[in-house]
Design an enzyme around this catalytic site. Structure first.
Site, PDB file in Angstrom:
ATOM      1  N   ASP A 110     -28.119 -19.268   4.238  1.00 16.51           N
ATOM      2  CA  ASP A 110     -28.348 -19.129   5.670  1.00 16.51           C
ATOM      3  C   ASP A 110     -29.309 -20.231   6.142  1.00 16.51           C
ATOM      4  OD1 ASP A 110     -29.160 -17.706   8.286  1.00 16.51           O
ATOM      5  OD2 ASP A 110     -27.793 -16.235   7.423  1.00 16.51           O
ATOM      6  N   HIS A 138     -33.065 -16.695  11.849  1.00 14.76           N
ATOM      7  CA  HIS A 138     -31.862 -15.945  11.473  1.00 14.76           C
ATOM      8  C   HIS A 138     -31.867 -15.476  10.021  1.00 14.76           C
ATOM      9  CE1 HIS A 138     -27.433 -15.619  10.678  1.00 14.76           C
ATOM     10  NE2 HIS A 138     -27.368 -15.274  11.949  1.00 14.76           N
ATOM     11  N   SER A 154     -23.465 -11.298  12.073  1.00 15.01           N
ATOM     12  CA  SER A 154     -24.476 -11.761  11.129  1.00 15.01           C
ATOM     13  C   SER A 154     -25.351 -10.614  10.642  1.00 15.01           C
ATOM     14  CB  SER A 154     -25.378 -12.810  11.790  1.00 15.01           C
ATOM     15  OG  SER A 154     -24.758 -14.059  11.847  1.00 15.01           O
TER      16      SER A 154
END
Length: 352
Positions: A62, A108, A290
């Site tokens: 990621d 994220h 996600s």
């Protein structure tokens, strides 16, 4: 909170109520646990009496992870960075990347890691699905985007260094499937096949474009595609459908998007990076496929910890998932794939 941030979208590679569950078996004292409706939707706490994911490493491929976050620091194994580094790592998986500076959107990976395996029962922040699993932070995205080559390098690194679950909360734009189908792009396809051959479960986000197919890499053979639900187990409006050639697709909590913070998914973000809208300093609420993906990765880790091989992990995740509203198991629909993953049912399934 800006719309793009709220969805915490599957990163562009080019840049009803849940059924009543049995009483819980493990104490949870994490302050934000009551807001984590997603854990209740998948019956995570009820599964912990059987498996907590101990001994399993989940690679979060990621934007990198805040290596000093209080809910993650004790859960980390050595990681790597592949951002314009070639096939050799040039970092340790920290969210700041090679230049040492934070980029917008790179919160994220820390959020994804917390959903999968945040420290649980430690009186801090949030609880993770696989409460005793470890996280391998692998940074392949910078400012929310990256290349197929870097993502492939990250997947191979994870497979070679003991990860048994790879979480891919990222994806290319709809239509990119044609590139992999025709062989014009094969690096990620080959990396997923490589990981799968080594017994690694690859769990990937369907995408947030309300498209009819799973984005790549979730589209690829060897990956399990994950669509998103809201807190009422209704398909999230933004989520792509769980449609791919091999029908390997399930659903998990991703949040509503555009409603309010507690209808989205609470998890860790880099220390001090919580937003003014929803954030609590080191925590924030995002929505997107996600966020749904690490719920499934966490359940996969619970299964791997029971000694299951990757074929059984995929089979059990799909066969024990339940179709919302009707509650049926073993039924495929385009909206939910094989249904919302059920950790309690999964860990109780035969290990064959």
């Amino acid at each position: 909170m800006p719309f793009t941030r709220l969805l915490a979208a599957t990163a562009v590679v080019t840049a009803l109520v849940a059924a009543t569950a049995a009483p819980a078996q493990a104490a949870v004292n994490d302050p934000l646990y009551d807001r984590q409706w997603g854990l209740r939707q998948i019956h995570a706490e009820q599964a912990w009496a059987t498996s907590t994911g101990a001994g399993v490493v989940i690679a979060v491929v990621d934007t990198g992870v805040d290596l000093g976050h209080p809910d993650l620091v004790a859960k980390l194994v050595p990681g790597a960075t592949f951002v314009d580094c070639g096939t050799t790592s040039c970092g340790n998986g920290d969210w700041r990347g090679p230049n040492g500076l934070p980029d917008a959107g790179d919160e994220h990976g820390t959020h994804v890691a917390g959903i999968a395996a945040a420290a649980t029962g430690n009186g801090v922040g949030v609880a993770g699905v696989a409460r005793d699993a470890k996280i391998m932070p692998i940074k392949v995205l910078e400012a929310g985007s990256g290349s197929f080559a870097d993502i492939a390098a990250g997947i191979r690194y994870a497979a070679d260094r003991g990860a048994k679950v790879v979480n891919l909360s990222l994806g290319a734009q709809p239509g990119t499937q044609a590139l992999t189908l025709t062989g014009l792009e094969s690096e990620v396809t080959a990396a997923i096949a490589y990981a799968h051959a080594k017994g690694v479960a690859v769990i990937a986000a369907a995408g947030n474009e309300t498209a009819p197919l799973c984005d790549t890499p979730a589209w690829e053979a060897g990956a399990l595609c994950v669509t998103a639900t809201d807190r009422n187990e209704v398909k999230a409006w933004y989520s792509n459908l769980g449609v791919k050639a091999d029908l390997k697709a399930v659903a998990a909590p991703g949040g509503a998007g555009l409603v309010n913070c507690d209808d989205d998914v609470w998890s860790s973000v880099p220390v001090g990076a919580g937003s003014a809208t929803c954030g609590q300093g080191d925590y924030d609420a995002f929505a997107g496929t996600s966020m749904a993906t690490p719920y499934v990765s966490g359940v996969a880790a619970l299964l791997v910890a029971q000694g299951r091989g990757v074929a059984n992990v995929y089979s059990v995740l799909m066969s024990t998932a339940r179709t919302p509203i009707v509650g049926l198991r073993g039924v495929y629909t385009p909206l939910y794939g094989w249904g919302v993953v059920d950790a309690q049912a999964a860990v109780a399934a035969p290990r064959t």
